[in-house]
Each structure stands twice: as structure tokens, then as C-alpha cells.
Design a protein around this motif. Structure first.
Motif, PDB file in Angstrom:
ATOM      1  N   ILE A 164       0.831  -1.211   0.000  1.00 34.54           N
ATOM      2  CA  ILE A 164       0.000   0.000   0.000  1.00 34.54           C
ATOM      3  C   ILE A 164       0.858   1.250   0.000  1.00 34.54           C
ATOM      4  O   ILE A 164       0.431   2.297  -0.426  1.00 34.54           O
ATOM      5  CB  ILE A 164      -0.986   0.035   1.175  1.00 34.54           C
ATOM      6  N   VAL A 224       3.244   2.980  -1.751  1.00 32.24           N
ATOM      7  CA  VAL A 224       3.952   3.095  -3.017  1.00 32.24           C
ATOM      8  C   VAL A 224       4.042   4.586  -3.342  1.00 32.24           C
ATOM      9  O   VAL A 224       3.209   5.129  -4.061  1.00 32.24           O
ATOM     10  CB  VAL A 224       3.218   2.345  -4.148  1.00 32.24           C
ATOM     11  N   PRO A 225       5.029   5.262  -2.746  1.00 34.66           N
ATOM     12  CA  PRO A 225       5.061   6.718  -2.911  1.00 34.66           C
ATOM     13  C   PRO A 225       5.350   7.124  -4.336  1.00 34.66           C
ATOM     14  O   PRO A 225       6.079   6.440  -5.054  1.00 34.66           O
ATOM     15  CB  PRO A 225       6.179   7.160  -1.971  1.00 34.66           C
ATOM     16  N   LEU A 226       4.744   8.196  -4.717  1.00 32.56           N
ATOM     17  CA  LEU A 226       5.049   8.774  -6.024  1.00 32.56           C
ATOM     18  C   LEU A 226       6.458   9.322  -5.940  1.00 32.56           C
ATOM     19  O   LEU A 226       6.925   9.732  -4.894  1.00 32.56           O
ATOM     20  CB  LEU A 226       4.092   9.927  -6.322  1.00 32.56           C
ATOM     21  N   ARG A 267      15.842  13.961   7.947  1.00 32.49           N
ATOM     22  CA  ARG A 267      14.766  14.827   7.463  1.00 32.49           C
ATOM     23  C   ARG A 267      13.422  14.318   7.977  1.00 32.49           C
ATOM     24  O   ARG A 267      12.540  15.084   8.330  1.00 32.49           O
ATOM     25  CB  ARG A 267      14.777  14.841   5.930  1.00 32.49           C
ATOM     26  N   ARG A 268      13.312  12.963   8.003  1.00 32.40           N
ATOM     27  CA  ARG A 268      12.058  12.355   8.437  1.00 32.40           C
ATOM     28  C   ARG A 268      11.805  12.649   9.919  1.00 32.40           C
ATOM     29  O   ARG A 268      10.692  12.943  10.319  1.00 32.40           O
ATOM     30  CB  ARG A 268      12.139  10.844   8.187  1.00 32.40           C
ATOM     31  N   THR A 327      10.442  16.067  10.203  1.00 32.96           N
ATOM     32  CA  THR A 327       9.038  16.129   9.798  1.00 32.96           C
ATOM     33  C   THR A 327       8.137  15.572  10.899  1.00 32.96           C
ATOM     34  O   THR A 327       7.096  16.141  11.204  1.00 32.96           O
ATOM     35  CB  THR A 327       8.838  15.323   8.503  1.00 32.96           C
ATOM     36  N   GLU A 385       7.617   5.783   7.814  1.00 35.43           N
ATOM     37  CA  GLU A 385       7.102   6.211   6.510  1.00 35.43           C
ATOM     38  C   GLU A 385       5.657   6.686   6.595  1.00 35.43           C
ATOM     39  O   GLU A 385       5.178   7.371   5.704  1.00 35.43           O
ATOM     40  CB  GLU A 385       7.181   5.049   5.519  1.00 35.43           C
ATOM     41  N   GLU A 396       2.411  17.012   8.026  1.00 39.40           N
ATOM     42  CA  GLU A 396       3.021  17.707   6.895  1.00 39.40           C
ATOM     43  C   GLU A 396       2.889  16.927   5.593  1.00 39.40           C
ATOM     44  O   GLU A 396       2.740  17.509   4.517  1.00 39.40           O
ATOM     45  CB  GLU A 396       4.499  17.954   7.219  1.00 39.40           C
ATOM     46  N   ASP A 397       2.953  15.591   5.695  1.00 39.98           N
ATOM     47  CA  ASP A 397       2.907  14.782   4.485  1.00 39.98           C
ATOM     48  C   ASP A 397       1.622  15.015   3.709  1.00 39.98           C
ATOM     49  O   ASP A 397       1.606  14.983   2.482  1.00 39.98           O
ATOM     50  CB  ASP A 397       3.039  13.300   4.835  1.00 39.98           C
ATOM     51  N   ASN A 402       3.603  22.282   4.344  1.00 38.06           N
ATOM     52  CA  ASN A 402       4.076  23.050   5.489  1.00 38.06           C
ATOM     53  C   ASN A 402       3.752  24.534   5.368  1.00 38.06           C
ATOM     54  O   ASN A 402       2.849  25.016   6.017  1.00 38.06           O
ATOM     55  CB  ASN A 402       5.563  22.794   5.750  1.00 38.06           C
ATOM     56  N   HIS A 403       4.483  25.248   4.531  1.00 42.77           N
ATOM     57  CA  HIS A 403       4.218  26.682   4.502  1.00 42.77           C
ATOM     58  C   HIS A 403       3.023  27.033   3.627  1.00 42.77           C
ATOM     59  O   HIS A 403       2.286  27.941   3.929  1.00 42.77           O
ATOM     60  CB  HIS A 403       5.464  27.427   4.005  1.00 42.77           C
ATOM     61  N   ALA A 404       2.851  26.265   2.553  1.00 47.93           N
ATOM     62  CA  ALA A 404       1.797  26.610   1.588  1.00 47.93           C
ATOM     63  C   ALA A 404       0.545  25.764   1.801  1.00 47.93           C
ATOM     64  O   ALA A 404      -0.052  25.281   0.853  1.00 47.93           O
ATOM     65  CB  ALA A 404       2.331  26.431   0.175  1.00 47.93           C
ATOM     66  N   GLY A 455      -2.762   9.711  -2.776  1.00 43.99           N
ATOM     67  CA  GLY A 455      -2.019   9.053  -3.843  1.00 43.99           C
ATOM     68  C   GLY A 455      -0.523   9.305  -3.785  1.00 43.99           C
ATOM     69  O   GLY A 455       0.245   8.548  -4.373  1.00 43.99           O
ATOM     70  N   ASN A 456      -0.122  10.339  -3.085  1.00 39.30           N
ATOM     71  CA  ASN A 456       1.319  10.587  -2.952  1.00 39.30           C
ATOM     72  C   ASN A 456       2.021   9.370  -2.368  1.00 39.30           C
ATOM     73  O   ASN A 456       3.146   9.067  -2.752  1.00 39.30           O
ATOM     74  CB  ASN A 456       1.566  11.791  -2.038  1.00 39.30           C
ATOM     75  N   CYS A 457       1.367   8.745  -1.406  1.00 41.37           N
ATOM     76  CA  CYS A 457       1.974   7.547  -0.800  1.00 41.37           C
ATOM     77  C   CYS A 457       1.329   6.273  -1.317  1.00 41.37           C
ATOM     78  O   CYS A 457       1.979   5.239  -1.433  1.00 41.37           O
ATOM     79  CB  CYS A 457       1.834   7.600   0.717  1.00 41.37           C
ATOM     80  N   HIS A 458       0.005   6.324  -1.580  1.00 36.33           N
ATOM     81  CA  HIS A 458      -0.724   5.123  -1.994  1.00 36.33           C
ATOM     82  C   HIS A 458      -1.016   5.230  -3.490  1.00 36.33           C
ATOM     83  O   HIS A 458      -2.175   5.261  -3.903  1.00 36.33           O
ATOM     84  CB  HIS A 458      -2.013   4.991  -1.187  1.00 36.33           C
TER      85      HIS A 458
END
Lengths: 288, 560
Positions: free
Chosen positions: A275, A277-279, B290-291, B294, B327, B332-333, B337-339, B355-358
Motif C-alpha cells: 500500500i 507506493v510513494p510517487l 529529514r524524516r 518532519t 514512513e 506535513e505529508d 508546510n508553509h503553503a 495518492g502521494n503515498c498510496h
């Protein structure tokens, strides 16, 4: 045995045990079955929960069904014995006389006819019950089989028979329960408590009222004589092995009935998918 | 007679001589009186020539109360070469700077300045005589002008040798560094150099070192808007240091009216509130990666969005982070953050965010009947990710609980008559499901043992999960030609007839499932007829008994 104040022998111990089995299986079937039919009702949900959940209820229901089927098989075995070996008269068969008796009983009740119908060993009311049980059990066993083994059923019947069987199973159940509550309970419990199915004996008064014809036959000694002992023994010698084979077949059949098919898998297998699956680029957003 | 006449002539003559002499004296006096003024215009003498008579090349020193000494001598060449010397647009005299004039008249009074710095401060105070306030820069210095440790004009620009502005502009850092030696710190020098190199046409030193004091926020913004470099964390991860202040102004954290309440734009330090971030140079960041950064920053959101944060803590993402799966999504994900923008405007933003992650699931969704309507026509009715999964307290969708309650999730829309009428979809689907074997069991499980697994199908077992297609689509899992395969997922032995045992969400009617319809109809008639018949007969029997009892009683009373 034959006197005007005493009581008359009516049901032997085997018949009474059969009745007890019938009560047990029927009651359990009703208690576990009706909540399934009305599962959305709060009372039904409560009953299901009290019995340990729907899956448990289904198992109990099926166990009771097996008991009822076994009892029915036994009943037919006994019936065969009585008819073919003992050659008793078929006192349970319905006849035109029963219809006439029924109408007469009704008109007598309403005060239209003078005199109640004089009825034999099994009166019209009892025959209605007996044949209702036979019919009901047949419907329930057949439809129950279809519900228990839908895949096997659809090998030789269209799929629609499954929901139809479910509708019939529920409808017939309701009919049976309501009939027992009205017809049976009124006739043998409320009208007067008929103890013969528990004690084996029926009172003279009940005999006179419900089975006047039989009483008269008893009093006049007009009952058919028992079968000749020689013939009886000969027929028993044929019946017993046959019955044993039939019993075996029945037991094996019953086992098949229970374990006929594995309708569905027991657990829906878990599917594993990635699940995360980052872009690309990764969504770890920059500062801006 | 003649004698008399000659006497009159002598008197007249003498009178004339006297008159001429008087005129001559008068003219002479007048000339004499007017002489000095006429001489000054013609021959100018500087007003401070007297000062210079003594102070040029003097080697004397003046000792102040503090014990410090002040050279009385001045270098005329240096003075002439300074911006106040011969290069000045208008002449500047000694007493223009050394004021008040009375005090500097000869003989000089004792100077009230007790120390050199007091003396210089007094002189510096006179710069404003000519240099307007706008030209007086360095706000920090001006603010603290009464503090003897803070430099005044003279400290930086010098006294008699005051340098032209171009000299400072040639090496401003060097000038400031005289006092501000921290500028020599390589880190600051590096940052400063980057900022200076990134200055645009509209930006000067004054952009940062403005003539009016800057707010903390403005200080952050001026640096970070000009920085393009990245901060390297111990792990080697980098953090982009560039911030566009417009992003915040235009974000959800810009000026907003929410529920009638006016909110002002968030300041940098509202979120970046750690002590180490207030001043410059900043303290090093704790985060190793970095993580980490965040994830740690989530605590910032908690301060204002407490309720959402608490709900999120119950959600699957937060739980995963607690369990060590870093992950999993943080504030923020999903929000940025600012915008930060409104997360569901337009609605498809939600699907993009998830969809960025899934991404694979989002792709499937995009091809589904729901997703296609959302992405294609911005349909407001179709479910987006959050409609089924929830928003912050997103439950684990793999639990028995989620599965067992899922029919209600679908039913929220699919049993909504008004909503479904728009699309001509039957709302019987939920009721017929619950009335059926699968639905009955699932509903009971959901009510009675929600944590127990059940093998009975829920909506998405047959229809698909994210890739749901219309039941009429040729690729639908539930269209007639595909149904057997779908059934066989759970009923491996199912045969061709088996799928027809499912009523396809139709309530039994003559058109759909007629056999069931007629069985139902049969019992609908037979049950009341039979039971009614029984009851009528029983009624008649009770009637007989009552009648007989009545007759017996009347007979008994008659007999008596």
C-alpha cells in the motif's frame, strides 16, 4: 381396561419417546430458527447473542435438524414394521369421513347440529396435525438440505431454488409454529390436558368425547384381532435384516447429508498488497 | 569804502573755504566710516581662521576628567581631503560641528564632556544638523544611542577625516566587522555571503539592515527568502532553507475569517518556536534525519489543532509511527508546510494527497466508477478516500471490525434514496444484502462480535475494493459473465447454476426471482388461512363449551 370410569391404553413407550424427541428437536429448531428468520429484530438479536452468536445458533439448529431427521427415519421404520409385519389397520389415513366429522364438529360447536361426531382412534383434528407434521417435516428437510448444501442443490436445480428454499423454509417454519401454538396447544392442553402422550393412558371421558367410535369398538370387542403369531414371526425374520440394512443406509445417508459439501472456505484469505507506493519524488515536501 | 568792500570779499572767501573744508571733512568722514565694510567683501576671511590659527599644528593635549587626553592639534590636509573639506558641496566650518558656538569662543570654557566617548557623542549629535534622519541609518545603533558602548556616527565615520560613503560601500562588511567580529564566523559569513549574492535588483543592504527596526518575523523572512541553500543534517539528509513568505500569506495560515473570527497570518515563530530558532546564528537542529524533523514538527500543529491531533493519534498513520514505521504519514505529508491549502478543495486534492503515498491504490480508484466521476467531472457525490476511510482517526482497514461494518459505509450513500435517484441506482441493495445469508451474518457479527473474523462476503468482496465498476460494466466482478468466478473466490466448488442463487439485490417480484416471489406469496396466503381456520374452529369450540356450561347451569337451577 374397559370400564366406564377408568382409563384406556393409548400410546406405548416408543411412541411417547418419539413424541419427546419431536418436542425436543422442534423446540430447539424453533428457538434457533425463528431468530434467524427475524434476525433484524431486537428480540431475535438478543436470542442469538444469548445462544452464543449466529454461527453457534446455526450449528445447534443443524444438530436439532439431524435429530428430527433421524426421528423421522425411525418413525418410518416403525411404520413399516406396523404396516407390513404387524399388519395393523391404517388408522391415521385420512378419509371422507374425517371431512364429514370436521364439518359436523363445527356445526355442532355452532349449535346447528345436534350431537357431536363419533370418531375413531385418530380423529380429524389429530390427522390434520399428523399430516401437517409429515408435510412440514418433508418441506423443512428438503429446503433445509438445499440451504445446507446450496452447491449440491444447484447441480440439479436452478440457482433460484436456493432463495426460494429459504423463503419456503421460513414460511413453513412460521406456519408450523403458529399451528402448534393454536391447534395443538388448544386441543391437547387448553381444551383439556390430554396426558396420554406422557402417561400412555387416556381417560374415559376424553375417550368418549374424542374417540367415541373407538370406545364403542373397544367395548363391543370389535377391534381387529392381532396378527397370527406364525405369520408375524415369519415376516419379522424378513423385516429385521431389511430394517437393519435400511437403518445402516439411513445412518450413512444422514452422515452424507451432514458432511455433503464444503459450501465455502472457512476464512477469506488475506490479500497482501503494497500500500505504501510513494510517487517519485517522495512526498517529503521541501521547505517551501 | 574800498577797505570795507575788500573785508566783505575776505569774509565771503573764508566762508567758501570753510564750506568746502566742511564738505571735505564730511566726505572724508563718510569715506572713513564706510571703509572697513567695503574692505571685508572684497577680501573674505574664514570665520574659523582664528580657530585654525591656534589648532593647526598644535602639539598640545587636553586632559579630560576621565584622564583621557584629546589632541588639540588638527591636520589641515586631512581635513581638506575629507568629505567635509574642499570636496564638500558647501563649506563646513569648525563651529558647525563644535557647538554651541559660545562655548568654543576664545578663551574656551572647560568642556563639560568627562570622557572621550562623551565628547565624541556630543559631536556626533550635531551630525543631524546637516544629515537628515533618513540618512541616519543603522537602527540598532540609533535605538541605543544613549548606551556608551554603542557606536555613534564618529565611531564609524571618523572625525576630521570623515570618509566618503563610497569607501564604506566598498567594504561594508569590513566596516561593521570592526565592532561586529562575529561576522567573521565562517558560518555567518557563508550565510551572509549567500544572501548578499542572491540580492535582487530591488534588494540592498537596507532590505535587511533597514532604517526602522524589523520584527522577528521579518528577520526570518528576509534571510530565508534569500536563501537557496540547504541545511545538511547528521544523516546527510538536507533541508531546503528557502521560504517564500507569500506562501504563508496565501495559505490557510494567512489572514482568514473562520466562523466569524478574524485570524491574522501566522508568524514564523508561531510554529518554529524552539528557543534556538529565535536568534541568529540558530542552534543546531536535534533531528538526525529529514524524516525525524518532519515527525517532530507534528508537535507544532498540536498546539492549535489539539482535537484533530488527538483524533489523528488514534489513526493508523500515527499508530504506525509509534510502532516505528516512520514512513507513515504525518501532518506535513498530507497538508504540506508553509503553503497549506484547504485539503479538500477541489475534492480531488484528497485523492492526490493520499495518492502521494498510496499511488497504486489511487490509480485503481481513478479507474473505478467513483474515481472516474471524481476526477473526470468533479462529481460531488462520489466517495473520496476520506469518505470511506475517515480523515484523521483513519481505522486500520484490515481489521475484522472495519470489514464487518463496511456494509454500513457503502449503505450511507447506497441506501440514500435521494442521492441514488440522481443516478438511477436502486436503494434496495443494502436491505437485500442484510436480508440475505451473507448480510444477515455480517450484520449480526458486527453487532455482537465485531472483532471476530467472518468468512461471509461484504460489499467489497464481490464488487471490488478501490476498483469498483458499475455492475453493468463488462469488466465488473459482479456482471453475469464474471459472477461465477467471483463466487468461486469463497465457494470454490460453485457451478454454473450457483450464482443464480444470489438474488442480485432484487426484492423478489414477478420479473426478478419469481420463484421466491411465489413461495412468499404462497405462505402469505396459506399461513393466515390455516391459522385463521384453526382459530375459527377453536372459537367455535370455545363457544360450544360456554354454551354447554350455561345450559348445564340453567338445567341445574331448573332441576332445583
Amino acid at each position: 381396561m374397559s370400564n366406564s370410569t377408568g382409563k384406556y391404553w393409548r400410546f406405548d413407550v416408543f411412541q411417547r419417546v418419539e413424541h419427546a424427541l419431536l418436542i425436543t428437536s422442534f423446540t430447539v429448531l424453533v428457538i434457533t430458527g425463528l431468530p434467524q428468520k427475524f434476525s433484524s429484530q431486537p428480540w431475535a438479536e438478543f436470542m442469538i447473542m444469548a445462544m452464543g452468536g449466529i454461527e453457534v445458533v446455526r450449528i445447534i439448529h443443524r444438530a436439532a435438524a439431524v435429530l428430527l431427521i433421524a426421528e423421522t427415519m425411525y418413525h418410518f421404520g416403525v411404520l413399516t414394521y406396523k404396516v407390513f409385519v404387524k399388519r395393523v389397520s391404517l388408522t391415521m389415513l385420512p378419509s371422507m369421513q374425517d371431512a364429514k366429522d370436521g364439518i359436523q364438529a363445527l356445526t355442532y360447536n355452532l349449535g346447528v347440529t345436534k350431537g357431536a361426531p363419533r370418531m375413531g382412534r385418530y380423529n380429524f383434528g389429530e390427522k390434520v396435525e399428523y399430516w401437517a407434521v409429515i408435510w412440514g417435516t418433508l418441506v423443512m428437510v428438503i429446503t433445509g438440505f438445499a440451504l445446507w448444501n446450496p452447491i449440491a442443490t444447484t447441480y440439479f436445480l436452478p440457482g433460484q431454488f436456493i432463495p426460494a428454499a429459504k423463503a419456503a423454509h421460513g414460511g413453513e417454519a412460521l406456519l408450523a409454529v403458529l399451528s402448534i401454538i393454536t391447534w395443538h396447544f388448544y386441543n391437547v392442553h387448553l381444551k383439556q390436558f390430554n396426558r396420554s402422550m406422557f402417561t400412555g393412558y387416556i381417560s374415559h371421558h376424553e375417550m368418549a368425547e374424542e374417540h367415541a367410535l373407538e370406545l364403542e369398538q373397544i367395548q363391543k370387542g370389535q377391534l381387529p384381532p392381532p396378527a397370527h403369531p406364525d405369520g408375524l414371526r415369519r415376516r419379522q425374520r424378513i423385516f429385521v435384516p431389511l430394517a437393519a440394512v435400511m437403518a445402516l443406509i439411513t445412518i450413512v445417508g444422514l452422515y452424507f447429508f451432514i458432511t455433503f459439501e464444503q459450501t465455502a472456505i472457512t476464512t477469506v484469505p488475506r490479500q497482501t498488497t503494497d500500500i505504501y507506493v510513494p510517487l517519485t519524488p517522495a512526498p517529503d515536501a521541501p521547505g517551501g | 569804502m574800498d577797505q570795507c568792500r575788500s573785508t566783505r570779499v575776505i569774509i565771503i572767501y573764508a566762508y567758501r573755504v570753510l564750506l568746502i573744508a566742511a564738505c571735505g571733512i564730511a566726505v572724508g568722514l563718510a569715506l572713513f566710516v564706510s571703509r572697513p565694510a567695503a574692505a571685508q567683501v572684497l577680501q573674505p576671511v574664514p570665520p574659523d581662521s582664528a580657530c585654525k590659527l591656534c589648532h593647526i599644528d598644535s602639539t598640545e593635549t587636553i586632559t579630560l576628567t576621565s584622564g583621557e587626553t584629546l589632541n588639540a592639534g588638527i591636520d589641515p590636509v586631512q581635513l581638506d581631503d575629507s568629505v567635509h573639506g574642499v570636496h564638500a558641496a558647501a563649506p563646513v566650518f569648525c563651529t558647525d560641528c563644535h557647538r554651541p558656538q559660545q562655548r568654543y569662543q576664545y578663551p574656551h570654557q572647560a568642556n563639560p564632556a568627562e570622557s572621550l566617548s562623551e565628547f565624541e557623542a556630543e559631536i556626533a549629535g550635531n551630525c543631524q544638523q546637516c544629515h537628515t534622519t533618513e540618512e541616519l541609518h543603522n537602527p540598532g545603533h540609533l535605538q541605543a544611542k544613549d548606551n556608551p558602548n554603542v557606536p555613534n556616527c564618529v565611531d564609524c565615520h571618523g572625525g576630521h577625516d570623515v570618509a566618503p560613503a563610497a569607501a564604506f560601500e566598498a567594504d561594508p562588511v569590513g566596516t561593521c566587522q570592526t565592532c561586529h567580529q562575529e561576522i567573521a564566523d565562517p558560518h555567518i559569513a557563508e550565510v551572509h555571503a549567500e544572501i548578499v549574492s542572491n540580492l535582487g535588483p530591488d534588494q540592498t543592504c537596507q532590505t535587511c539592515h533597514a532604517s526602522t527596526p524589523q520584527s522577528e518575523d521579518a528577520k526570518c523572512q528576509t534571510c530565508h527568502s534569500l536563501l537557496n541553500s540547504a541545511l545538511t543534517l547528521p544523516s546527510g539528509d538536507t533541508v531546503d532553507l528557502h521560504v517564500n513568505p507569500e506562501d504563508i500569506v496565501n495559505s490557510m495560515h494567512g489572514e482568514q475569517v473562520i466562523n466569524g473570527q478574524q485570524y491574522t497570518t501566522l508568524r514564523c515563530t508561531d510554529c518554529h518556536k524552539e528557543q534556538g530558532l529565535w536568534g541568529f546564528p540558530h542552534q543546531p537542529i536535534d533531528a538526525q534525519t529529514r524524516r525525524d524533523l518532519t515527525i517532530n514538527m507534528q508537535a507544532v500543529c498540536q498546539d492549535c489543532h489539539t482535537d484533530i491531533f488527538d483524533r489523528n493519534a488514534d489513526g493508523i498513520h500515527a499508530q504506525h509511527i509509534v510502532e516505528g514505521n516512520l514512513e507513515a504519514a504525518t501532518c506535513e505529508d498530507c497538508h504540506g508546510n508553509h503553503a497549506i491549502q484547504n485539503p479538500d478543495e477541489p475534492r480531488e486534492r484528497v485523492s492526490q494527497t493520499c495518492g502521494n503515498c498510496h499511488s497504486t491504490i489511487n490509480e485503481q480508484y481513478g479507474g473505478s466508477v467513483h474515481g472516474a466521476a471524481l476526477l473526470g467531472e468533479d462529481n460531488p457525490d462520489v466517495p473520496i478516500c476520506t469518505d470511506c476511510h475517515g480523515v484523521h482517526n483513519i481505522p486500520d482497514p484490515t481489521t475484522a471490525e472495519f470489514r464487518l461494518s463496511s456494509p454500513y459505509m457503502c449503505g450511507r450513500c447506497h441506501a440514500d434514496q435521494e442521492l441514488m435517484d440522481k443516478y438511477g441506482i436502486s436503494t434496495d441493495v443494502f436491505d437485500t444484502y442484510v436480508a440475505d445469508f451473507h448480510g444477515t451474518t455480517v450484520t449480526l457479527f458486527d453487532h455482537q462480535s465485531p472483532h471476530e473474523e467472518s468468512n461471509k462476503a461484504v460489499c467489497y468482496d464481490c464488487h471490488g475494493v478501490h476498483n469498483i465498476l458499475p455492475a453493468s460494466d463488462e469488466n465488473s466482478q459482479v456482471i453475469k459473465q464474471n459472477l461465477l468466478v467471483t463466487c468461486q473466490q469463497c465457494h470454490p466448488d460453485a457451478n454454473d447454476n450457483f450464482p443464480n442463487s444470489w438474488t442480485s439485490h432484487f426484492k423478489p417480484s414477478i420479473e426478478h426471482n419469481p420463484l421466491v416471489y411465489f413461495v412468499d406469496l404462497f405462505y402469505l396466503i396459506v399461513i393466515p388461512a390455516t391459522v385463521g381456520g384453526f382459530l375459527l374452529f377453536i372459537g367455535s369450540d370455545i363457544f360450544r363449551q360456554v354454551r354447554e356450561r350455561f345450559q348445564r347451569k340453567s338445567k341445574e337451577s331448573h332441576d332445583e
